[in-house]
Design an enzyme around this catalytic site. Structure first.
Site, mmCIF file in Angstrom:
data_model
loop_
_atom_site.group_PDB
_atom_site.id
_atom_site.type_symbol
_atom_site.label_atom_id
_atom_site.label_comp_id
_atom_site.label_asym_id
_atom_site.label_seq_id
_atom_site.Cartn_x
_atom_site.Cartn_y
_atom_site.Cartn_z
ATOM 1 N N HIS A 88 0.858 -1.203 0.000
ATOM 2 C CA HIS A 88 0.000 0.000 0.000
ATOM 3 C C HIS A 88 0.892 1.251 0.000
ATOM 4 O O HIS A 88 1.963 1.263 0.592
ATOM 5 C CB HIS A 88 -0.921 -0.007 1.227
ATOM 6 C CG HIS A 88 -1.965 1.067 1.155
ATOM 7 N ND1 HIS A 88 -1.715 2.361 1.549
ATOM 8 C CD2 HIS A 88 -3.243 1.042 0.691
ATOM 9 C CE1 HIS A 88 -2.809 3.088 1.337
ATOM 10 N NE2 HIS A 88 -3.740 2.313 0.817
ATOM 11 N N GLU A 158 -3.965 2.470 -7.481
ATOM 12 C CA GLU A 158 -4.384 3.620 -6.695
ATOM 13 C C GLU A 158 -3.653 4.852 -7.175
ATOM 14 O O GLU A 158 -2.423 4.927 -7.117
ATOM 15 C CB GLU A 158 -4.050 3.389 -5.234
ATOM 16 C CG GLU A 158 -4.689 2.135 -4.706
ATOM 17 C CD GLU A 158 -5.034 2.255 -3.250
ATOM 18 O OE1 GLU A 158 -6.188 2.526 -2.953
ATOM 19 O OE2 GLU A 158 -4.125 2.099 -2.421
HETATM 20 C C1 PEP Z 1 -6.559 3.820 0.124
HETATM 21 O O1 PEP Z 1 -5.769 4.455 0.818
HETATM 22 O O2 PEP Z 1 -6.309 2.662 -0.209
HETATM 23 C C2 PEP Z 1 -7.797 4.460 -0.306
HETATM 24 C C3 PEP Z 1 -8.336 4.078 -1.444
HETATM 25 O O3 PEP Z 1 -8.292 5.404 0.510
HETATM 26 P P1 PEP Z 1 -9.558 6.338 0.213
HETATM 27 O O4 PEP Z 1 -10.674 5.465 -0.269
HETATM 28 O O5 PEP Z 1 -9.870 6.978 1.539
HETATM 29 O O6 PEP Z 1 -9.134 7.323 -0.806
#
Ligand code: PEP
Length: 248
Positions: A88, A158
């Site tokens: 992550h 992400e």
């Molecule tokens: C994350 O940190 O994996 C994430 C997707 O957070 P958020 O949904 O709060 O943006």
């Protein structure tokens, strides 16, 4: 392949009581035959929760030994955990995790028979410099180096700059579904180059970055994501359950 919705509670909430309350509220509303729902609470809450699939937010690559503060894949397996988030962006940023370490962790997770969720993504600076594709490619090639992909491998893309600081409705700039789809196709292409089309097609690619009850359907329909890694909204049962419903 069913959509996968993963709740990443991060270092929240701060009491067992709250953890149980959030979990129970999600359990009531998020049960679905059509969507795979995984809850990843802090390690210490894992033994308290049951009735939905559990995941961990991290693990170490050794089985046991003199590694103070670490948790091994076998320990997680023994608790009934099925998924583990690896790499992550917060682990990379605050704990200096490298792609090489991510690779060792993925191998250990697979060796224990657990399902990894590999997080990749570019931060704001890398995006501004136009390095997104190079970063993603390196993270995949080094992170997944020497790894045989089995039945249940997930890549969570992400856009780090779109991750909420806890409130998924406050993020200033979010990528359009079209942009997310373009990047997902790029990732799929890299995976095809590494594993061939058949295996690459068996890898789920989910999206993370301020997914919420209002935007989930749009991303699912127009970016063709196969689910979400959900941070902030996963601590709000009504919102999280709505995201699950959108994914049915
Ligand atoms: C994350 O940190 O994996 C994430 C997707 O957070 P958020 O949904 O709060 O943006």
């Amino acid at each position: 392949m069913n959509n996968l919705i993963v709740a990443n509670w991060k270092m929240n909430p701060t009491s067992q009581k709250e953890a149980k309350n959030i979990f129970d509220a999600i359990k009531k509303g998020a049960k679905s035959d059509k969507v795979e729902v995984v809850i990843c609470p802090p390690f210490i809450y894992l033994p308290l929760l049951s009735g939905l699939t559990l995941g961990a937010q991290n693990c170490f690559w050794q089985e046991s030994g003199t590694y103070t503060g670490e948790i091994s894949p076998s320990m997680l397996k023994d608790l009934g955990v099925k998924y583990v988030i690896i790499g992550h962006s917060e682990r990379r940023k605050y704990f200096g995790e490298t792609d090489e370490q991510v690779n060792k962790k993925l191998k250990a997770v697979l060796a224990a028979g657990l399902n990894p969720i590999l997080c990749i993504g570019e931060n704001a600076e890398q995006r501004e410099k136009g390095e997104t594709e190079m970063i993603l490619k390196n993270q995949l090639i080094i992170g997944m180096g020497g790894i045989e992909v089995g039945d249940n491998f997930t890549v969570a893309y992400e856009r780090i700059w779109a991750i909420s600081g806890g409130d998924p409705y406050k993020t200033k700039e979010l990528p359009t579904p079209e942009k997310v789809e373009k990047t997902h196709s790029y990732i799929r292409g890299i995976l095809e180059g590494m594993y061939g089309k058949k295996v690459a097609d068996s890898i789920r690619i989910i999206y993370g970055g301020s997914a919420n009850a209002g935007n989930a359907k749009d991303y699912l329909e127009n970016a063709k994501v196969q689910g979400f890694l959900v941070g902030g909204a996963s601590l709000r049962p009504d919102d999280f359950n709505q995201i699950v419903k959108s994914a049915e």
